[in-house]
Structures are given as C-alpha cells and as structure tokens.
Design an enzyme around this catalytic site. Structure first.
Site, PDB file in Angstrom:
ATOM      1  CG  HIS A 537      -1.881  -1.156   1.260  1.00 37.58           C
ATOM      2  ND1 HIS A 537      -2.502  -1.609   2.402  1.00 37.58           N
ATOM      3  CD2 HIS A 537      -2.329  -1.950   0.253  1.00 37.58           C
ATOM      4  CE1 HIS A 537      -3.273  -2.631   2.102  1.00 37.58           C
ATOM      5  NE2 HIS A 537      -3.192  -2.868   0.806  1.00 37.58           N
TER       6      HIS A 537
HETATM    7  C1  LIG Z   1       0.580  -7.081  -4.861  1.00 38.51           C
HETATM    8  C2  LIG Z   1      -0.413  -6.014  -4.514  1.00 38.51           C
HETATM    9  C3  LIG Z   1      -1.571  -6.357  -3.796  1.00 38.51           C
HETATM   10  C4  LIG Z   1      -2.480  -5.358  -3.457  1.00 38.51           C
HETATM   11  N1  LIG Z   1      -3.687  -5.731  -2.877  1.00 38.51           N
HETATM   12  C5  LIG Z   1      -4.643  -4.783  -2.682  1.00 38.51           C
HETATM   13  C6  LIG Z   1      -5.956  -5.156  -2.257  1.00 38.51           C
HETATM   14  O1  LIG Z   1      -6.284  -6.341  -2.107  1.00 38.51           O
HETATM   15  N2  LIG Z   1      -6.868  -4.167  -2.043  1.00 38.51           N
HETATM   16  C7  LIG Z   1      -6.552  -2.844  -2.202  1.00 38.51           C
HETATM   17  O2  LIG Z   1      -7.395  -1.990  -1.931  1.00 38.51           O
HETATM   18  N3  LIG Z   1      -5.325  -2.468  -2.647  1.00 38.51           N
HETATM   19  C8  LIG Z   1      -4.386  -3.400  -2.928  1.00 38.51           C
HETATM   20  N4  LIG Z   1      -3.181  -3.041  -3.457  1.00 38.51           N
HETATM   21  C9  LIG Z   1      -2.883  -1.597  -3.662  1.00 38.51           C
HETATM   22  C10 LIG Z   1      -3.474  -0.989  -4.917  1.00 38.51           C
HETATM   23  O3  LIG Z   1      -3.487  -1.891  -5.986  1.00 38.51           O
HETATM   24  C11 LIG Z   1      -2.638   0.263  -5.247  1.00 38.51           C
HETATM   25  O4  LIG Z   1      -2.770   1.181  -4.183  1.00 38.51           O
HETATM   26  C12 LIG Z   1      -3.065   0.956  -6.533  1.00 38.51           C
HETATM   27  O5  LIG Z   1      -2.885   0.106  -7.633  1.00 38.51           O
HETATM   28  C13 LIG Z   1      -2.237   2.219  -6.736  1.00 38.51           C
HETATM   29  O6  LIG Z   1      -2.624   2.809  -7.941  1.00 38.51           O
HETATM   30  P1  LIG Z   1      -1.684   3.838  -8.717  1.00 38.51           P
HETATM   31  O7  LIG Z   1      -2.352   4.186  -9.966  1.00 38.51           O
HETATM   32  O8  LIG Z   1      -1.298   4.907  -7.789  1.00 38.51           O
HETATM   33  O9  LIG Z   1      -0.341   3.023  -9.012  1.00 38.51           O
HETATM   34  P2  LIG Z   1      -0.160   1.686  -9.810  1.00 38.51           P
HETATM   35  O10 LIG Z   1      -1.440   0.965  -9.918  1.00 38.51           O
HETATM   36  O11 LIG Z   1       0.988   0.998  -9.168  1.00 38.51           O
HETATM   37  O12 LIG Z   1       0.233   2.159 -11.272  1.00 38.51           O
HETATM   38  C14 LIG Z   1       1.431   2.783 -11.618  1.00 38.51           C
HETATM   39  C15 LIG Z   1       1.783   2.341 -13.027  1.00 38.51           C
HETATM   40  O13 LIG Z   1       2.848   3.122 -13.523  1.00 38.51           O
HETATM   41  C16 LIG Z   1       3.771   2.287 -14.215  1.00 38.51           C
HETATM   42  N5  LIG Z   1       5.080   2.945 -14.195  1.00 38.51           N
HETATM   43  C17 LIG Z   1       5.867   3.202 -13.124  1.00 38.51           C
HETATM   44  N6  LIG Z   1       6.982   3.860 -13.501  1.00 38.51           N
HETATM   45  C18 LIG Z   1       6.887   4.015 -14.843  1.00 38.51           C
HETATM   46  C19 LIG Z   1       7.718   4.625 -15.825  1.00 38.51           C
HETATM   47  N7  LIG Z   1       8.863   5.231 -15.494  1.00 38.51           N
HETATM   48  N8  LIG Z   1       7.312   4.586 -17.109  1.00 38.51           N
HETATM   49  C20 LIG Z   1       6.149   3.979 -17.482  1.00 38.51           C
HETATM   50  N9  LIG Z   1       5.334   3.380 -16.592  1.00 38.51           N
HETATM   51  C21 LIG Z   1       5.686   3.428 -15.300  1.00 38.51           C
HETATM   52  C22 LIG Z   1       3.701   0.977 -13.474  1.00 38.51           C
HETATM   53  O14 LIG Z   1       4.154  -0.089 -14.271  1.00 38.51           O
HETATM   54  C23 LIG Z   1       2.234   0.882 -13.103  1.00 38.51           C
HETATM   55  O15 LIG Z   1       1.498   0.220 -14.085  1.00 38.51           O
HETATM   56  C24 LIG Z   1      -2.226  -4.003  -3.816  1.00 38.51           C
HETATM   57  C25 LIG Z   1      -1.080  -3.672  -4.531  1.00 38.51           C
HETATM   58  C26 LIG Z   1      -0.186  -4.661  -4.896  1.00 38.51           C
HETATM   59  C27 LIG Z   1       1.052  -4.287  -5.670  1.00 38.51           C
END
Ligand SMILES: Cc1cc2nc3c(=O)[nH]c(=O)nc-3n(C[C@H](O)[C@H](O)[C@H](O)COP(=O)(O)OP(=O)(O)OC[C@H]3O[C@@H](n4cnc5c(N)ncnc54)[C@H](O)[C@@H]3O)c2cc1C
Length: 605
Positions: A537
């Site tokens: 998280h």
């Molecule tokens: C293993 C795991 C289990 C989880 N389980 C839960 C759950 O059961 N319930 C819950 O509520 N939350 C859960 N979470 C948390 C939730 O999924 C995250 O908080 C959420 O996905 C965050 O969203 P975001 O868009 O901020 O980042 P992310 O979803 O992480 O997206 C960021 C994206 O940017 C890309 N990226 C990064 N750097 C670069 C770059 N330089 N160039 C191009 N692309 C890039 C990455 O590849 C990724 O696809 C979990 C997370 C993980 C990893």
C-alpha cells in the site's frame, strides 16, 4: 484504441496503472476526439487469466514475475537488518491488475483530514463519496446509501464463503463480545466491528474488477486512445516552465537487451504523471523537479526545488502469522501450488463465476481500535499517538486484522498441507520513508529507497498488540491445528506462550488469554521486526499539501513551479488512509478526471 504513434497528443499519461487508466478512460469516453496517450512500462493485460482470475494474485509475486516491480529497500536495523522488498504493479492497470482484490474503503475522516489539515479544498469525504459511488456497482446488497450501483467496477462477496472466514466471524462474535459484528464493514463510517469482507470481484462472472478491462479495453473502437506498453518514461520535457511531452525508452525488465534509443511524445494540453508511489516521484526527479540536494547528488540541474518529492513514503506494516489448518479447511493453497485436482475443480466452478478461483481467500476481518484495557497493553509508546491522532476520530482503526484462507508466502517454501493466516497491519504508521533516484540518466537504475519501517516505537507497540490479539482468535477457530512454527515467535521452551504445531483442535472459547512474560514480549518484538513486510500500500511520495509543508502538488493536482503538469495517482495522498489503497487510488482517479474535464471545458462530465 491503438498502439500506433501520432506526433502530438492532447494528453499524455506517464504510467498506466489504476489511477492513470481510470482518468484516461473517463476522459476518452467523455470526449472521444481527445488524443490520449498512455505510456506504460509493463505489458498488456487484456484477457490474460493471470489478470482476470482473482485467485492468481500470488503468481505476480513469484520471484521471477515481470508483472510487478520489486522495490528493494535499504537494509535497516529496525527490521532485523533486512531489506524490505515492496512489489508494485507493472503492467497495464498497475496494482489493479495484480492486487488481492480486497475491497476496503478508507475512513471518512481520512479524506476530511486531506481538506481540513492539508488545505485541499474539494477533497473532503463530502466531495469524494459521490465519486466513490461513481466507480462501483455494489452487488452485495441493493439500496445502500454510501454504495454505488452504476459504476464499471463490480463489488461482491466473491465466488464462495470459506469456512475459515465463517469460523473467524463465529469466534469473534463469541470471544470478543465488546466489539460485535456488522453487515457492511466498508460503508465508510464503520469501525471496530467484525464483518464479512467484500471483494473487487464481479459476483456474476467471478472476474477481477481491474481498471483496464472496465475503462480502457472496452473502448476498442476509439482510435484516439493510444496505449504504448513496454516503454519506460524517462522524464517530462518542458518548453520554459510548460510541460510539453515525455521522453521514454524501451523497458529493460521485459527485454534486458532492449535498444535504449530515447523517443519523444508531445502533449499539447497536459502531461499527467501517473506512475504510482515509486514511479511518479522518480520521473519528476529525472525531470529536474525535486529537492536540490537529491538532484545535486546525481548531477541533475534543478528546474524546481521541491524537497517534498519522494519524501513522506508510507505503507501499512503487515505481519502474516500462519497456522496449520485441518483437512476440511477451504483454502487457496492447492490453487497457489498449482495442484491439478484443485485447478480442475475450481476452473469448472469459475466458468459459472463461482468457487475459489473467483475468490481471494479473504472473507472476514476487522478495522480494530483498542479498548481501555487494550490501551494499557499498548503501553506508553503508543499513548501520545493515541491521544493526538486516534482518540477523537472514532472511525480511524489502529490495525486491520483478519483471516486469509491460505498460507501467505511462497508456497514452495512450506510443506504441502492446508494453512490459514491471521494477518494484522498498522493502519497509520508514524514512521516515514523516502524514495529517490540513484542515477541521472538511467530510468532502470534501482531507486534509492528507504521504507522507514518501525523506526517509531508506537508502530512497534501496535504490531505487538496485533500478534497477541490475532493468536487468541486463531487458536479458537475450528480449523486450528497449531502454529506453523517457522512463521511464529520463538518463545523459550519453558514459556507458557510456547507455540505448538500438534494441536488436535481449537481451544475452548472461554480459555484464558495467553499471559506473556517480559521475555516473551521481547521475543514478539523481535519476531515482528524480523517478519514485518509490506501490505503493498505504498503512497504519499508526491503529497498534495502546501508547498511550504513539503507538498508536491496543489489541490488541482498541479505540480508546483511548472505548468501543464499534474500528478494523478496514490502518490498524492498527503497522509495515510485506514484501508487497503485501491479504493483511494480509484477515487483519486475519479477526482482527477473531474478536474481535468473542467479545465478542458468538457461539458456534463
Ligand atoms: C501485490 C499487490 C496487492 C495489493 N492488494 C490490494 C488489495 O487487495 N486491495 C486494495 O485496496 N489495494 C491493494 N493493493 C494496492 C493498490 O493496488 C494500489 O494502491 C493501486 O494500484 C495504486 O494505484 P496507482 O495508480 O497509484 O499506481 P499503480 O497501480 O501501481 O500504477 C502505476 C503504473 O505506472 C507504471 N510505471 C511506473 N513507472 C513508470 C515509468 N517510469 N514509465 C512507465 N510506466 C511506469 C507501473 O508499471 C504501473 O502500471 C495491492 C497492490 C499490490 C502491488
């Protein structure tokens, strides 16, 4: 939708994760003439079983996985001199395509704090509840005031209700009568009651409620929505102080020999950095936006001196304590191990949207607050944290605690049998970490990452309480057959707290609680320090706060000091939320889409 490259886009998203794909999908749908590009380092997820079948989440955490990035923290004496490794999603959909699908909503005061304490007008729960509802279709029960019924992402109980979850709730109701149970633990206002746990799973099809399939892949006809996968954003490019595009290279995790020619995509209206808690601050730093000291150390010219970039890193500190389960326990262990019979049986059920593959092994839990008696046990280390942060905000839990119908860990390291795990995690750790770049030019260089776990004694006290509480519940459950010893504290042989792996069944509900000596307490502390891990998280590294208070973006998500550049993902959370973070990443996406639509003059959004 297209993979081809136009020269100039209206909006470029750097990172295609949960929030980024949601914003892009909403805008593309509202105005299909908008030329949108998402640049994502990972691969497509469309129709792939590993991303659609909820129970496959552990496959993404295997050491060879390329669908997550393993962010390696510096070794720390606070966690037994270990390096904490924190996976984050790396595929289209990011975390939404690999996560455990656990549906958990934050406390309303979490969002209220974002507005009242960090000066972010428009981000209180009053403003965000309609957006939380907008994302979901709540299949669990009709007519609930705080749930939504028309959104793209389905929420259900999943394909079955395991006896592990059922027994946990039965035991909780009898053993912990002070707290009680509730029907909907995630209606936004509930706390300190046990309940059945909802899932980001479609109750009809059994499939994962990820973002790409529900916001992007279903817009296949839109030729203005471009997705580039396998491309890593290096930096944002500027004309003066205006962001006008991004530089990117081919991703080397997917192909270590990938040609590193730098390519450019230009944006006429906006660049949105949406690369998550690790990706977003590091893209900003490579673009010259960050603390002058950090940038100076790697030789990057400072465009905007913004010391908050990459600071304020937070996660939830999680300890999964494993127990041996009876043969009749309904668990995901067989599926995680790839057992042929478990696969065959459950794939048949999955075809009807049912069974353990349409499930995540997480059927129950509690957002727990201490009683006056518990507060004494939590001791002086926690006293000030309780008084200043929790006491007056009754919807803020101190820890989450609940049963997993499986062994949480690498299945190949544990003997073949059935397990259940009682996990507990600190909801608002005091400790803070940081994530920065370690190289001027190489976007593949490992981050300079300090998770900061357990540097504050209040966080240690919280986990101490969590272990004891979780063990009392675990050993009263019908499936209990003892502790899986490698995953528990090593109490002295003479201690009445000594763990055992040969129980014939549970202890009676009215058994007195285990009494721990001072020596035992030290053993538990060592255990928690040695076993604490990520709850997956990560957040807070581009905090939405005033600039002078370490903020990186304002309440319209604009990066301070430049124009045409926003951050829209979980990294903008100024403070932790008392919940798993997918729901918050989604609502940040919904809010970002509203803000951008307003600024672009898209009517009736
Ligand atoms: C293993 C795991 C289990 C989880 N389980 C839960 C759950 O059961 N319930 C819950 O509520 N939350 C859960 N979470 C948390 C939730 O999924 C995250 O908080 C959420 O996905 C965050 O969203 P975001 O868009 O901020 O980042 P992310 O979803 O992480 O997206 C960021 C994206 O940017 C890309 N990226 C990064 N750097 C670069 C770059 N330089 N160039 C191009 N692309 C890039 C990455 O590849 C990724 O696809 C979990 C997370 C993980 C990893």
């Amino acid at each position: 939708m297209s993979d081809s490259l136009d020269t100039i886009y209206d909006i470029i998203f750097a990172g295609g994760g949960a929030s980024g794909c949601l914003v892009a999908g909403r805008l593309a749908k509202a105005d299909p003439s908008l030329k949108i590009l998402i640049v994502e380092q990972g691969e497509h997820t469309k129709d792939k079983p590993a991303h659609i079948q909820p129970a496959r989440y552990f496959s993404h955490l295997a050491p060879t996985s390329k669908t997550v990035t393993f962010n390696v923290g510096k070794p720390s004496e606070h966690v037994g001199n270990r390096s904490i490794v924190i996976p984050s999603g790396r595929c289209l959909g990011g975390g939404s395509s690999v996560n455990f699908a656990m549906y958990t909503r934050a406390a309303t005061t979490d969002y209220d704090d974002w507005e009242s304490e960090f000066g972010n007008e428009g981000w209180s729960s009053k403003h965000l509840i309609p957006l939380l509802k907008k994302t979901e279709t709540y299949q669990v029960k009709e007519g609930e005031a705080t749930h939504g019924y028309t959104g793209p992402l389905k929420v259900s109980w999943g394909g079955t209700f395991t006896n592990v979850g059922e027994q946990f709730l039965d035991v909780a109701a009898k053993y912990d009568q002070e707290r009680g149970t509730i029907d909907d633990i995630n209606g936004l206002h509930e706390c300190n009651e046990y309940g059945r746990w909802q899932k980001w799973i479609n109750g009809e099809t059994g499939t994962r409620s990820d973002v790409p399939h529900h916001f992007i892949y279903n817009q296949g006809e839109n030729k203005n929505l471009h997705i580039l996968t396998g491309q890593k954003v290096k930096r944002v490019i500027f004309e003066g102080i205006r962001a006008v595009g991004v530089e990117y290279v081919r991703d080397k995790t997917l192909d270590s020999q990938a040609d590193q020619t730098v390519r450019t995509a230009r944006a006429s209206k906006l660049v949105v950095v949406s690369a998550g808690a690790f990706g977003s601050p590091t893209i900003l730093e490579r673009s010259g936006i960050g603390g002058a000291r950090v940038l100076g150390e790697v030789g990057i010219d400072v465009k905007v001196d913004l010391p908050g970039v990459g600071q304020n890193y937070q996660d939830h500190n999680f300890v999964p304590a494993p127990y041996l389960a009876s043969e009749d326990a309904e668990t995901l262990d067989g599926i995680f191990r790839g057992d042929a019979t478990a696969e065959e049986e459950n794939l048949k059920l999955f075809a009807q949207g049912k069974g353990l593959i349409a499930h995540n092994g997480l059927d129950a839990g509690i957002k727990l607050r201490p009683t006056p008696h518990d507060l004494q046990e939590l001791g002086p280390e926690f006293e000030s944290r309780w008084r200043t942060f929790f006491a007056n905000k009754v919807d803020k839990p101190v820890i989450w605690l609940g049963p997993f119908s499986c062994y949480i860990g690498d299945p190949s390291t544990a003997p073949i049998r059935k397990y259940y795990t009682i996990g507990y995690y600190t909801q608002y750790p005091v400790s803070r970490g940081s994530v920065h770049i370690s190289s001027k030019d190489d976007p593949h260089a490992p981050h300079d990452f300090d998770p900061g776990f357990l540097t504050d004694p209040a966080d240690v006290a919280t986990l101490q309480w969590g272990y004891k509480k979780s063990r009392e519940l675990a050993r009263r459950m019908g499936v209990y057959r003892g502790e899986y010893l490698p995953g528990h504290p090593k109490f002295a042989a003479r201690s009445p707290a000594l763990c055992s792996d040969d129980a014939v069944g549970p202890v009676p509900i009215d058994t007195p609680d285990i009494q721990y000596t001072e020596e035992d307490e030290e053993v538990i502390e060592t255990y928690n320090r040695n076993f604490v891990q990520t709850a997956w998280h990560s957040l807070g590294t581009c905090a939405m706060k005033p600039r002078g208070a370490g903020g990186v973006v304002d309440s319209r998500l604009n990066v301070y000091g430049v124009e045409g550049l926003k951050v829209a993902d979980i990294s903008i959370a100024p403070q932790n939320v008392g919940a798993n973070t997918y729901s918050t990443a989604l609502v940040i996406g919904e809010k970002a889409a509203v803000i951008i639509a307003e600024e672009l003059g898209i009517a009736d959004f």
